[in-house]
Motif scaffolding. Structure first.
Motif, short mmCIF file in Angstrom:
data_model
loop_
_atom_site.label_atom_id
_atom_site.label_comp_id
_atom_site.label_asym_id
_atom_site.label_seq_id
_atom_site.Cartn_x
_atom_site.Cartn_y
_atom_site.Cartn_z
N GLY A 194 0.84 -1.19 0.00
CA GLY A 194 0.00 0.00 0.00
C GLY A 194 0.87 1.24 0.00
O GLY A 194 1.82 1.35 -0.78
N ASN A 195 0.56 2.17 0.89
CA ASN A 195 1.32 3.43 0.98
C ASN A 195 2.44 3.37 2.01
O ASN A 195 3.05 4.40 2.30
CB ASN A 195 0.38 4.59 1.32
CG ASN A 195 -0.53 4.94 0.16
OD1 ASN A 195 -0.26 4.59 -0.98
ND2 ASN A 195 -1.61 5.63 0.45
N GLU A 220 15.55 0.31 12.10
CA GLU A 220 14.65 0.06 10.98
C GLU A 220 13.64 1.19 10.91
O GLU A 220 13.45 1.93 11.88
CB GLU A 220 13.96 -1.30 11.12
CG GLU A 220 13.02 -1.44 12.29
CD GLU A 220 12.36 -2.81 12.34
OE1 GLU A 220 11.13 -2.83 12.59
OE2 GLU A 220 13.03 -3.83 12.14
N LEU A 221 12.97 1.32 9.76
CA LEU A 221 12.11 2.48 9.51
C LEU A 221 10.85 2.09 8.76
O LEU A 221 10.89 1.19 7.93
CB LEU A 221 12.90 3.51 8.68
CG LEU A 221 12.19 4.76 8.21
CD1 LEU A 221 13.12 5.95 8.33
CD2 LEU A 221 11.73 4.62 6.78
N ILE A 222 9.77 2.79 9.07
CA ILE A 222 8.53 2.68 8.30
C ILE A 222 8.19 4.09 7.82
O ILE A 222 8.21 5.05 8.61
CB ILE A 222 7.36 2.15 9.16
CG1 ILE A 222 7.70 0.76 9.72
CG2 ILE A 222 6.08 2.09 8.33
CD1 ILE A 222 6.72 0.25 10.77
N ALA A 223 7.90 4.23 6.53
CA ALA A 223 7.54 5.53 5.96
C ALA A 223 6.25 5.39 5.15
O ALA A 223 5.95 4.33 4.60
CB ALA A 223 8.65 6.06 5.05
N GLU A 224 5.51 6.49 5.08
CA GLU A 224 4.32 6.56 4.24
C GLU A 224 4.67 7.36 3.01
O GLU A 224 5.30 8.41 3.09
CB GLU A 224 3.18 7.25 5.00
CG GLU A 224 1.92 7.39 4.19
CD GLU A 224 0.84 8.21 4.87
OE1 GLU A 224 -0.29 8.22 4.36
OE2 GLU A 224 1.12 8.85 5.90
N VAL A 225 4.24 6.86 1.85
CA VAL A 225 4.50 7.56 0.58
C VAL A 225 3.18 7.91 -0.10
O VAL A 225 2.16 7.27 0.14
CB VAL A 225 5.41 6.75 -0.36
CG1 VAL A 225 6.78 6.58 0.24
CG2 VAL A 225 4.80 5.41 -0.70
N GLY A 226 3.24 8.91 -0.95
CA GLY A 226 2.06 9.33 -1.70
C GLY A 226 2.27 9.16 -3.18
O GLY A 226 3.34 8.85 -3.65
#
Length: 151
Positions: free
Chosen positions: A31-32, A145-151
């Motif tokens: 998903g995003n 570690e990382l979690i990012a939201e993208v558009g």
């Protein structure tokens, strides 16, 4: 401000994605959300070895966490193509190789958190966990570690 311009202003050149050292991939998007695998601290291309509270002080650990944030940005760029697509840095999880009596894992992790704030402003403010652990692969001092939201 454009993220690439901000990185130039900060004097940061992003590294290429590191080759995984085991059976995993550097990132997965669903998903995003983009999930980045844990990145260990590196110095001069090798694991930044050390244990907080024994062979390293908090400030050096903070520098190591900042170096990881730069590596994470390089991986994030490879994952999404353009860092300006990032809508939000959602969460960091930080593992700090530390002695049982070391209690400043949160301050070490600030090295990464502060860089994401500098690069992304309010979009860089994130949820976070910082743990002290007995050991990290290759003796590295920090892994994030990382979690990012993208558009």
């Amino acid at each position: 401000m454009n993220v690439n311009d901000k990185l130039k202003e900060l004097g940061i050149a992003l590294p290429p994605v590191a080759t995984p050292a085991a059976a995993y991939v550097p990132f997965v998007q669903t998903g995003n959300l983009v999930f980045l695998s844990g990145h260990i601290a590196k110095r001069d291309g090798k694991a930044w070895v050390g244990q907080l509270g024994k062979t390293m002080a908090t400030e050096e650990g903070k520098s190591a966490a900042r170096a990881i944030a730069i590596d994470l940005l390089g991986t994030l760029q490879a994952a999404v193509g353009d860092l300006n697509r990032v809508k939000r840095i959602v969460k960091l999880m930080s593992l700090v190789n530390s002695t049982p009596d070391f209690t400043e894992q949160h301050l070490v992790t600030n090295g990464a958190s502060e860089l994401f704030g500098q690069v992304y402003g309010d979009k860089g403010a994130h949820a976070r966990s910082a743990f002290g652990v007995a050991q990290i692969p290759m003796g590295a001092c920090v892994e994030i570690e990382l979690i990012a939201e993208v558009g």
